[in-house]
Write a protein that holds these residues in place. Structure first.
Motif, PDB file in Angstrom:
ATOM      1  N   ALA A   1       3.771   8.294  -2.238  1.00  0.00           N
ATOM      2  CA  ALA A   1       3.434   7.947  -0.853  1.00  0.00           C
ATOM      3  C   ALA A   1       2.430   6.795  -0.819  1.00  0.00           C
ATOM      4  O   ALA A   1       2.420   5.995   0.123  1.00  0.00           O
ATOM      5  CB  ALA A   1       2.863   9.161  -0.139  1.00  0.00           C
ATOM      6  N   ARG A   2       1.569   6.699  -1.844  1.00  0.00           N
ATOM      7  CA  ARG A   2       0.603   5.592  -1.900  1.00  0.00           C
ATOM      8  C   ARG A   2       0.825   4.820  -3.184  1.00  0.00           C
ATOM      9  O   ARG A   2       0.874   5.395  -4.263  1.00  0.00           O
ATOM     10  CB  ARG A   2      -0.821   6.142  -1.834  1.00  0.00           C
ATOM     11  N   LEU A   3       0.960   3.501  -3.052  1.00  0.00           N
ATOM     12  CA  LEU A   3       1.266   2.667  -4.213  1.00  0.00           C
ATOM     13  C   LEU A   3       0.054   1.898  -4.708  1.00  0.00           C
ATOM     14  O   LEU A   3      -0.140   1.703  -5.903  1.00  0.00           O
ATOM     15  CB  LEU A   3       2.367   1.654  -3.835  1.00  0.00           C
TER      16      LEU A   3
ATOM     17  N   GLU B   1       0.837  -1.212   0.000  1.00  0.00           N
ATOM     18  CA  GLU B   1       0.000   0.000   0.000  1.00  0.00           C
ATOM     19  C   GLU B   1       0.864   1.252   0.000  1.00  0.00           C
ATOM     20  O   GLU B   1       0.583   2.219  -0.707  1.00  0.00           O
ATOM     21  CB  GLU B   1      -0.921   0.005   1.236  1.00  0.00           C
ATOM     22  N   THR B   2       1.947   1.217   0.792  1.00  0.00           N
ATOM     23  CA  THR B   2       2.851   2.379   0.881  1.00  0.00           C
ATOM     24  C   THR B   2       4.286   1.869   0.874  1.00  0.00           C
ATOM     25  O   THR B   2       4.543   0.731   1.279  1.00  0.00           O
ATOM     26  CB  THR B   2       2.623   3.164   2.195  1.00  0.00           C
TER      27      THR B   2
END
Length: 505
Positions: free
Chosen positions: A350-352, A280-281
Motif C-alpha cells: 500500500a505504501r511504496l 508514494e502509493t
C-alpha cells in the motif's frame, strides 16, 4: 501491411562490466552499424546500435555504486538518414556522423552528462567544442529508478536515436528490493518506438516537410510519426506470460509520438513509479499517457486472465486523429498461455516510498514556449524566444530551489526535460493567450489543476500543454556546471527548442 503479433518480444541483454577500475565497475560500449531483423516479413534493417544491438543492452546498477563507462564510436563516416545542414550544429563544416551519450534522468557531473556540443567522431578523431573527457562516470546516488541512455549530438539527435541509439539504465536499491515487487524474470523493460520502413527493410525517415516549398533539401521536419510500433526493437511483438503479476518498466522512446496505453480486456495498470522512481502509493490507471522520454513503472496482474490474448492499445489522438487499431493503435500482445511455473509470492504494498513535498523556493522564473518562422518559412519552436546560440539566461544557484512557470503559447504539448535535476509538478492553469501575446501579462482563465495522481512523484520530463502554464518546483544540484533543458520531441530539440543553463556555485 506487416502482420501483427508474429514475432516474440525480445528481452534486452544485461550488460556486464569488463573489469574493475580502482574498485569501480568499468563498462565499454561500442556504437556500431549492423543489420537486424525487426519483423518476420522484413529483410534485415540497417541500424546503429550500442554494442551493435537495437535497443542497446540494459544496465542494472546499484544505488551508491558508481560506474565508469567508455562510450566508443565505431560508426561509418556517412549517415544513412537525411541531414539538414541548415540546422545549428549540423553544418557542412562539422563531421556528418557525431555522437555523444546522455544518461536521461541521470544525476551526473556536467563532464559526464552528454552535453550536445561534447560530441566525438569515430575513434575520437574529432571532438566538439565542449568535449572534456572520454571516460564517463555515473555516481548512481539516486533512489531506484528507470533511466535511459541515448544519443544527444547537436543537430542530429533525432536521426541518431531513430537509427537505434537508445537503451535502458535501471538503478536498484535495498528499499525497493524490500517491497517484494515482481522480480526477474517477471520484471521487464519495454522500449516503445514508432518507425516506418521501405519494402527492402530499410528505415524510412522523411527528407523534407510537406510545407513550405521554400525549405532546403534535405530539411528538418516539424515532427515524425512512423506507421508501425516497435517494442524492444520488434514490430508489434507478442509476449507469452503466466497468469501472475508482471512488472513492466515502460519508456516512450519515440521521436514525436505520444501514447495513451490501455489493455483490450479492461485490466488496469497499477502504476508504481514515474520518471524518477517510485510513487508514494500504487495508482490504478485504466489508461496511461506517456510523452516522448517519459517513463512509467507498472504492474499488470494477469492472474485471472488465463487463456486470454490481450492487446496493449494506443488511443492517443495525434494531430486530431485517433490511431488506427490496425496500425499505430496497437502496440503489442500479451498471451496468457504459459502455466504457472511457481506460486506468485510478489505483492503490491500500500505504501511504496516517501516523497517530501517541496514548498520552499528562492526564485520564480516565467519561461515561454513559442514559435517563429525561419528564413525558409519553416516554423522554429523556441524556449523563451531564444536560440541555442543566444547567451545563457538561466543560471540557478547550486543548492537553491526555483519555481519555473512554463507558459505554452504554441498549439502543441511539449515534453520539457531538464538535465541533472529531478522536480515536482505543482499544477497547470489555463491563461488568456491574447493578453499574454500583447502585454506579456499572465491572466488566468480557469483554476489551477493539480497534476494527475500518477504524476505526483519525482519527474524529469513534464508535459506542458498548449494554452496552459505548467508550474514545476526544481531543486538545483548536487553538481554545478553547464547543462541543458529542452523539448523532448526530437525534431523540436534538434531545431532550436533547447537551451543551455548553468548551475553556479
Amino acid at each position: 501491411m506487416l502482420k501483427k503479433f508474429v514475432d516474440p518480444l525480445p528481452i534486452m541483454e544485461t550488460i556486464h562490466p569488463t573489469c574493475l577500475m580502482q574498485n569501480t565497475p568499468f563498462y565499454e560500449v561500442t556504437m556500431q552499424e549492423t543489420f537486424q531483423k525487426l519483423h518476420r516479413d522484413l529483410p534485415p534493417t540497417k541500424i546503429w546500435g550500442y554494442n551493435g544491438q537495437y535497443p542497446g543492452p540494459t544496465f542494472h546498477v546499484q544505488r551508491h555504486q558508481p560506474v565508469h563507462v567508455l562510450w566508443k564510436n565505431e560508426l561509418p563516416e556517412h549517415h544513412f538518414l537525411p541531414i539538414d545542414t541548415t540546422v545549428h550544429g549540423a553544418e557542412k563544416s562539422n563531421p556528418e556522423v557525431r555522437t555523444v551519450v546522455h544518461l536521461h534522468g541521470g544525476v551526473t557531473p556536467d563532464t559526464s552528462d552528454g552535453y550536445p556540443e561534447a560530441w566525438f567522431t569515430r575513434d575520437f578523431q574529432q571532438v566538439g567544442p565542449h568535449f572534456t573527457n572520454k571516460l564517463y562516470t555515473y555516481p548512481n546516488h539516486q533512489p531506484a529508478t528507470n533511466l535511459w541512455y541515448h544519443d544527444h549530438a547537436m543537430g542530429i539527435t533525432r536521426l541518431n536515436i531513430y537509427a537505434g541509439l537508445a537503451g535502458m539504465y535501471v538503478i536498484h536499491d535495498k528499499e525497493e528490493t524490500r517491497l517484494n515487487l515482481p522480480s526477474e524474470p517477471y520484471d521487464i523493460p519495454l522500449i516503445i518506438q514508432d518507425r516506418s520502413f521501405r519494402e527492402d527493410g530499410s528505415l524510412f525517415y522523411p527528407s523534407e516537410p510537406d510545407q513550405p516549398a521554400t525549405a532546403p533539401h534535405p530539411s528538418v521536419v516539424p515532427e515524425f510519426f512512423g506507421d508501425t510500433i516497435l517494442v524492444n526493437g520488434k514490430v508489434w511483438p507478442y509476449f507469452n506470460v503466466e497468469p501472475r503479476r508482471y512488472r513492466f518498466r515502460i519508456l516512450n522512446g519515440s521521436n514525436s509520438r505520444f501514447y495513451q496505453f490501455s489493455l483490450s480486456n479492461g485490466t488496469p495498470f497499477i502504476q508504481i513509479g514515474t520518471d524518477q522512481g517510485l510513487l508514494e502509493t500504487p495508482i490504478r490507471v485504466p489508461s496511461l499517457v506517456l510523452a516522448p522520454a517519459e517513463r512509467a513503472d507498472v504492474i499488470i496482474d494477469f492472474s485471472n486472465c488465463y487463456g486470454q490474448s490481450i492487446v496493449m492499445q494506443n488511443e492517443f489522438v495525434t494531430q486530431g486523429e485517433k490511431p488506427d487499431p490496425e496500425t499505430t493503435g496497437s502496440v503489442m500482445q500479451f498471451r496468457v498461455s504459459k502455466p504457472l511455473s511457481c506460486p506468485d509470492e510478489s505483492c503490491i504494498p500500500a505504501r511504496l516510498s516517501v516523497i517530501p513535498k517541496l514548498t520552499n523556493y528562492q526564485r520564480t522564473r516565467t519561461l515561454r514556449l513559442n514559435m517563429r518562422e525561419d528564413s525558409y518559412g519553416r516554423n522554429i519552436h523556441l524556449l523563451d524566444d531564444r536560440l541555442w546560440s543566444d547567451p545563457v539566461t538561466e543560471a540557478p544557484k547550486l543548492g537553491q530551489t526555483e519555481i519555473w512557470n512554463i507558459v505554452n503559447i504554441t498549439e502543441a504539448t511539449h515534453p520539457i526535460h531538464l538535465h541533472l535535476v529531478r522536480f515536482q509538478i505543482l499544477d497547470r492553469q489555463p491563461f488568456d493567450r491574447d493578453i499574454f501575446d500583447k502585454e506579456g501579462r499572465l491572466v488566468a482563465t480557469g483554476d489551477r489543476m493539480l497534476p494527475d495522481l500518477n504524476e505526483r512523484g519525482w519527474k524529469d520530463t513534464v508535459r506542458a500543454r498548449s494554452g496552459e502554464v505548467t508550474r514545476i518546483i526544481v531543486p538545483f544540484g548536487p553538481y554545478p556546471g553547464l547543462f541543458v533543458w529542452h523539448c523532448h520531441i526530437l525534431e523540436h530539440e534538434d531545431y532550436e527548442m533547447m537551451r543551455p543553463y548553468v548551475v553556479i556555485r
